[in-house]
Design an enzyme around this catalytic site. Structure first.
Site, PDB file in Angstrom:
ATOM      1  N   ASP A 135      -6.127  -7.256   4.487  1.00 14.41           N
ATOM      2  CA  ASP A 135      -7.004  -6.558   3.826  1.00 14.41           C
ATOM      3  C   ASP A 135      -8.170  -7.626   3.251  1.00 14.41           C
ATOM      4  O   ASP A 135      -9.383  -7.531   3.444  1.00 14.41           O
ATOM      5  CB  ASP A 135      -6.520  -5.669   2.771  1.00 14.41           C
ATOM      6  CG  ASP A 135      -7.866  -4.808   2.036  1.00 14.41           C
ATOM      7  OD1 ASP A 135      -8.840  -4.424   2.544  1.00 14.41           O
ATOM      8  OD2 ASP A 135      -7.799  -5.039   0.741  1.00 14.41           O
ATOM      9  N   ASP A 150     -11.949  -9.142   5.026  1.00 16.51           N
ATOM     10  CA  ASP A 150     -13.080  -9.294   4.312  1.00 16.51           C
ATOM     11  C   ASP A 150     -13.808 -10.639   4.227  1.00 16.51           C
ATOM     12  O   ASP A 150     -14.955 -11.170   4.504  1.00 16.51           O
ATOM     13  CB  ASP A 150     -13.202  -8.956   2.661  1.00 16.51           C
ATOM     14  CG  ASP A 150     -13.070  -7.450   2.692  1.00 16.51           C
ATOM     15  OD1 ASP A 150     -13.185  -6.610   3.643  1.00 16.51           O
ATOM     16  OD2 ASP A 150     -13.954  -6.997   1.542  1.00 16.51           O
ATOM     17  N   LYS A 204       3.701 -15.448   3.405  1.00 12.34           N
ATOM     18  CA  LYS A 204       4.175 -16.215   2.101  1.00 12.34           C
ATOM     19  C   LYS A 204       5.510 -16.417   2.116  1.00 12.34           C
ATOM     20  O   LYS A 204       6.081 -16.025   1.150  1.00 12.34           O
ATOM     21  CB  LYS A 204       3.538 -15.609   0.910  1.00 12.34           C
ATOM     22  CG  LYS A 204       3.353 -16.164  -0.263  1.00 12.34           C
ATOM     23  CD  LYS A 204       2.447 -17.442  -0.431  1.00 12.34           C
ATOM     24  CE  LYS A 204       2.509 -18.176  -1.655  1.00 12.34           C
ATOM     25  NZ  LYS A 204       1.453 -19.299  -1.692  1.00 12.34           N
ATOM     26  N   ASP A 217      -2.230 -18.528   1.788  1.00 13.21           N
ATOM     27  CA  ASP A 217      -3.345 -19.197   0.898  1.00 13.21           C
ATOM     28  C   ASP A 217      -4.011 -20.257   1.687  1.00 13.21           C
ATOM     29  O   ASP A 217      -5.057 -20.528   1.770  1.00 13.21           O
ATOM     30  CB  ASP A 217      -2.677 -19.839  -0.219  1.00 13.21           C
ATOM     31  CG  ASP A 217      -1.530 -20.394  -0.184  1.00 13.21           C
ATOM     32  OD1 ASP A 217      -0.814 -20.695   0.893  1.00 13.21           O
ATOM     33  OD2 ASP A 217      -0.702 -21.235  -1.158  1.00 13.21           O
ATOM     34  N   TYR A 231       0.953  -1.437  -0.003  1.00 14.27           N
ATOM     35  CA  TYR A 231       0.144  -0.060  -0.042  1.00 14.27           C
ATOM     36  C   TYR A 231       0.944   1.278   0.030  1.00 14.27           C
ATOM     37  O   TYR A 231       0.588   2.260  -0.536  1.00 14.27           O
ATOM     38  CB  TYR A 231      -1.022  -0.084   1.349  1.00 14.27           C
ATOM     39  CG  TYR A 231      -2.381  -0.817   1.164  1.00 14.27           C
ATOM     40  CD1 TYR A 231      -2.244  -2.356   0.825  1.00 14.27           C
ATOM     41  CD2 TYR A 231      -3.307  -0.127   1.242  1.00 14.27           C
ATOM     42  CE1 TYR A 231      -3.580  -2.868   0.834  1.00 14.27           C
ATOM     43  CE2 TYR A 231      -4.588  -0.744   1.394  1.00 14.27           C
ATOM     44  CZ  TYR A 231      -4.708  -2.126   1.037  1.00 14.27           C
ATOM     45  OH  TYR A 231      -5.774  -2.624   0.860  1.00 14.27           O
TER      46      TYR A 231
HETATM   47  C1  IPM Z   1     -10.343  -1.637   4.086  1.00  9.11           C
HETATM   48  C2  IPM Z   1     -10.820  -0.827   2.609  1.00  9.11           C
HETATM   49  C3  IPM Z   1      -9.669   0.129   2.252  1.00  9.11           C
HETATM   50  C4  IPM Z   1      -8.138  -0.618   2.280  1.00  9.11           C
HETATM   51  C5  IPM Z   1      -9.566   0.909   0.887  1.00  9.11           C
HETATM   52  C6  IPM Z   1     -10.982   1.838   0.884  1.00  9.11           C
HETATM   53  C7  IPM Z   1      -8.562   1.755   0.473  1.00  9.11           C
HETATM   54  O1  IPM Z   1     -10.747  -2.119   1.908  1.00  9.11           O
HETATM   55  O2  IPM Z   1     -10.176  -0.501   5.022  1.00  9.11           O
HETATM   56  O3  IPM Z   1     -10.148  -2.587   4.166  1.00  9.11           O
HETATM   57  O4  IPM Z   1      -7.747  -1.401   1.294  1.00  9.11           O
HETATM   58  O5  IPM Z   1      -7.550  -0.580   3.360  1.00  9.11           O
HETATM   59 MG    MG Z   2     -10.764  -3.767   2.758  1.00  7.41          MG
END
Ligand code: IPM
Ligand code: MG
Length: 351
Positions: free
Chosen positions: A246, A250, A190, A222, A141
């Site tokens: 990240d 999710d 990894k 993975d 990032y």
């Molecule tokens: C998160 C989001 C952010 C990230 C985006 C919006 C830049 O996906 O906070 O997980 O990737 O960190």
């Molecule tokens: Mg995210």
């Protein structure tokens, strides 16, 4: 006690869910005799449209000056032009970096009454209580990037960089958090491919002797992704680099039943923290009172706990959320019909 909180509503559903969380925070503060001094500032696409920068200077200054920051979401299709120089997301990334918030805590636990909402089998979800600790200010990032024209076409690079101190501080937090939980730390990398991951793994190994009460294991990203949905109850604290975190967070949200439920806390060396739901701006839901406010309301609870030290009040919010869920309050993402403000009313009533 008095505390200064900056609210950054941002884009999409951000303003609606932040409004919900502020209603709850104000109610809690009033009841417990604390004073919250709230200010609002621009970030993301809203800031781009109004002042031409995703993280205006006065927003950053207000955040530096505050005890805590509560953010909604940034981004949306109207700012998605891939050739644009400025993007809403730069506001959020810049804020994390400028405030030195290197650790992002994303707790995922199952509200038992929602076991049927997750697409995963209910028996698999028994006892799920995972804390993802995502490194937040390094890695892909924030590494140097390039875009150049070559005779063969365009060429782009994103460099994945980590220094040992950056790895060490987030790992230490992972160990410490594991000590306050079930004493298991899974460090995800990894290391069979990436040099940064080998540095990560060596650093974890070196630190392990300082935390003899924590059981450290290493897992490749993975197979960790697979384990999260096949044996999630076997996991306690996960610690990992920015991009892996990240993606895995999710994925982990599926365990709870909906992305809309999950809060996060971004912490640095001091008490100042940034609190936001892990969901995005959900532009298709924006402005229609459809978003689930619980991720932001629970982020408010984390704000009280980690930045203000108001543990009883934080617990109060979490208990109220649990109570209204067990009484059947459901937004659409949870299979119900409640809107954002009705769900907020339910939490306020349960407080
Ligand atoms: C998160 C989001 C952010 C990230 C985006 C919006 C830049 O996906 O906070 O997980 O990737 O960190
Ligand atoms: Mg995210």
């Amino acid at each position: 006690m008095k505390a200064r909180v900056v609210a950054l509503p941002g884009d999409g559903v951000g303003p609606e869910v932040v409004r919900s969380a502020l209603r709850v925070l104000e109610a809690v503060a009033e009841r417990s005799g604390h004073r919250l001094e709230l200010t609002e500032a621009l970030i993301g696409g809203a800031a781009l449209d109004r002042v031409g920068a995703p993280l205006p200077d006065d927003t950053l200054a207000a955040c530096r000056d505050a005890d805590a920051v509560l953010l909604g979401a940034v981004g949306g299709p109207q700012w998605d032009d891939p050739s644009a120089r400025l993007r809403p997301e730069q506001g959020l990334l810049g804020l994390r970096k400028e405030l030195g918030l290197y650790a992002n805590l994303r707790p995922v636990s199952l509200w038992p009454c929602l076991a049927q909402v997750s697409p995963l089998k209910a028996e698999l979800l028994q006892g799920v209580d995972v804390l993802v600790v995502r490194e937040l200010t390094g890695g892909l990032y924030f590494g140097p990037r390039t875009l150049e024209r070559t005779p063969e076409g365009e060429r782009a690079t994103d460099l994945l960089v980590y220094t040992e101190p950056e790895i060490e501080r987030v790992l230490r937090l992972g160990f410490e958090l594991a000590q306050r939980r079930r004493h298991k730390l899974c460090s995800i990398d990894k290391a069979n491919v990436l040099e940064t991951s080998r540095l990560w793994r060596r650093t974890a190994q070196r630190l392990a002797s300082e935390y003899p009460d924590v059981q450290l294991e290493h897992q490749l990203v993975d197979s960790a992704a697979m384990r999260l949905v096949t044996a999630p109850a076997s996991l306690d604290v996960l610690v990992t680099e920015n991009m892996f975190g990240d993606i895995l967070s999710d994925e982990a949200s599926v365990l709870a039943g909906s992305l809309g439920l999950l809060p996060s806390a971004s912490l640095g060396a001091g008490r100042l923290g940034l609190y936001e739901p892990i969901h995005g701006s959900a532009p298709t839901l924006a402005g229609q009172d459809l978003a689930n406010p619980l991720g932001t309301i629970l982020s408010g609870a984390l704000l009280l706990r980690h930045s203000l030290g108001w543990e009883a009040e934080a617990r109060g919010i979490e208990l109220a959320v649990g109570r209204c869920l067990s009484q059947g309050a459901r937004t659409r993402d949870l299979g119900g019909t409640l809107g954002t403000s009705a769900m907020t009313d339910a939490v306020l009533a349960a407080l």
